[in-house]
Design a protein around this motif. Structure first.
Motif: not given
Length: 462
Positions: A432-437, A332-334, A416-421
């Motif tokens: 590191a930077r991520l995003q929510c998929t 949820i936070a992501a 694969k609920l989050l992924s690295f950018v």
């Protein structure tokens, strides 16, 4: 080598440099092969498909003996070794089997082939998901990397993995290998690859409408390369930030294209009216974004089912997802970090943030149309520090920052609920930077499971 490269380059656009490099290394069986080659990169970058096609071309054009195996399927050392020997063995009766219980017997068998005249042959062994070799016997990986020296055969071992080779180092050390990185495709390259399937997509649609003369005529006239390129441009504007896995993008693009084409076939929208076509496809693309990597889509015969059935499928999946309690809050936070501007965090998550003056600029900025909402435009990247700050702000109880908590971020990435950018190798230093998929509907149901109101903390609904 030139024939192999010429045969493969049309099949793998934007990978000409990798094909040329492989051709220089193992493209000529008359020359000595290197000991080992290590290919690494993210999933969906063409490592496995390109390697398999290259080895098959070597086998067809130069009579090289090849072995293609997946380390995930070979869950014991014995199974892997016998699969390699079965693939590399010369022609023999089907009843004859080659056994190798350990690496010593495996090397001895290859030496016997050398003594029997196989020294004039060339061998190529490709191992996919090579990171699994670290879980096998301690001597498997070192022996594979020096197999050419141990057997005196012209043999090369090709390892494929998503990890850099530094992750394979152990206390005893490993032989240095030639590493080749398969970088992720940029947006232009991704669009070029998806565009290469235009005639295949067009042929399938013409076959689908072969019994409907009116739609067939409209489809033949409207379905041009420019029309398909415009669609891919709109499609990637939504999906490219969330997913760069080309096979997954290709699958989703084909599913959504029939929806994009529907108003043109009905005659309500002109093929050149991109703005109206965008308004038509924006909703379905947003819905498809919530289901990427998840095989919960409808079968072809039920493509016209109602949206309520889709919502029910997403709800069932979200409610049945067996995540740890804190992992659900991290997800949820992501999502909140991906779909809220960073300069709004203080107003959203700090109780005593002070008064905020209402200006016309602020009021106009909040009166967004659906196309400009953050939940529609797609996820934005965020840092680990921001993710943890939002996590602690929305969680009512106090929790310490432990290794167990950080490992749950890796679990969400693995699912694969989050992924690295960027900065995948620099998690601990915070770069590191991520995003929510996942999409809004999915997170709303996760919020219901833990009793958290997600909409209350989204700028789009304030």
């Amino acid at each position: 080598m030139e024939k192999i490269c010429a045969a493969l380059e049309p099949q793998f656009p934007c990978r000409e440099a990798a094909i040329r490099t492989l051709g220089e290394l193992i493209g000529d069986s008359r020359e000595a092969y290197p000991l080992a080659i290590y290919l690494f990169g993210h999933s969906g970058t063409g490592k496995t498909a390109l390697t398999r096609a290259f080895l098959r071309e070597c086998c067809r054009q130069q009579a090289v003996r090849i072995a293609l195996l997946n380390a995930t399927e070979c869950y014991t050392t014995k199974i892997m070794l016998e699969n390699v020997l079965d693939s590399l063995a010369p022609r023999r009766s089907t009843e004859e089997t080659i056994r190798a219980d350990n690496m010593l017997e495996f090397v001895e068998q290859l030496r016997r082939w050398h003594d029997q005249g196989a020294k004039f042959q060339s061998f190529l062994i490709a191992v996919d998901n090579a990171e699994r070799l670290r879980d096998m016997d301690a001597n498997v990986l070192p022996v594979l990397l020096r197999l050419q020296q141990l057997t005196s055969l012209n043999l090369c071992v090709i390892l494929l993995s998503q990890l850099p080779f530094e992750k394979f180092y152990n206390k005893t050390g490993l032989t240095e290998v030639i590493s080749l990185h398969f970088a992720q495709y940029n947006k232009a390259e991704t669009q070029l690859i998806l565009s290469s399937y235009f005639f295949q997509v067009r042929g399938q649609l013409l076959k689908q409408f072969s019994k409907d003369v009116q739609r067939l005529a409209i489809c033949e006239a409207a379905l041009t390369e420019d029309f398909y390129s415009n669609y891919l441009n709109l499609f990637l504007s939504v999906f490219y930030k969330a997913c760069r896995d080309v096979p997954e993008l290709q699958l989703t693009a084909r599913k959504c294209f029939s929806i994009y084409l529907e108003p043109v076939l009905d005659g309500t929208v002109e093929p050149t009216d991109v703005s109206r076509l965008w308004r038509h496809i924006a909703g379905p693309l947003r819905s498809a974004l919530t289901q990427i990597y998840m095989r919960i889509d409808k079968p072809p015969e039920e493509q016209e089912a109602s949206a309520a059935i889709e919502d029910q499928s997403v709800r069932k999946l979200a409610q049945s997802l067996e995540l740890p309690y804190y992992a659900k809050y991290l997800l949820i936070a992501a999502f909140l970090a991906s779909h809220n501007s960073a300069n709004q965090d203080k107003r959203l998550f700090v109780k005593h943030h002070g008064k905020q003056r209402k200006r016309m600029q602020t009021v106009n900025a909040r009166s967004k149309v659906a196309e400009k909402m953050s939940t529609t435009l797609g996820p934005k990247s965020f840092s680990i520090d921001r993710l943890l700050a939002i996590f602690y702000a929305i969680l009512e109880e106090k929790v310490g920052l432990t290794c167990n908590l950080l490992s749950q971020i890796s679990t969400l990435v693995h699912l694969k609920l989050l992924s690295f950018v960027s900065g995948e190798q620099n998690i601990m230093d915070g770069s590191a930077r991520l995003q929510c998929t996942v999409g809004l509907e999915f997170v709303l149901y996760i919020g219901k499971v833990v009793g958290f109101n997600v909409r209350q903390y989204l700028c789009d609904f304030m």
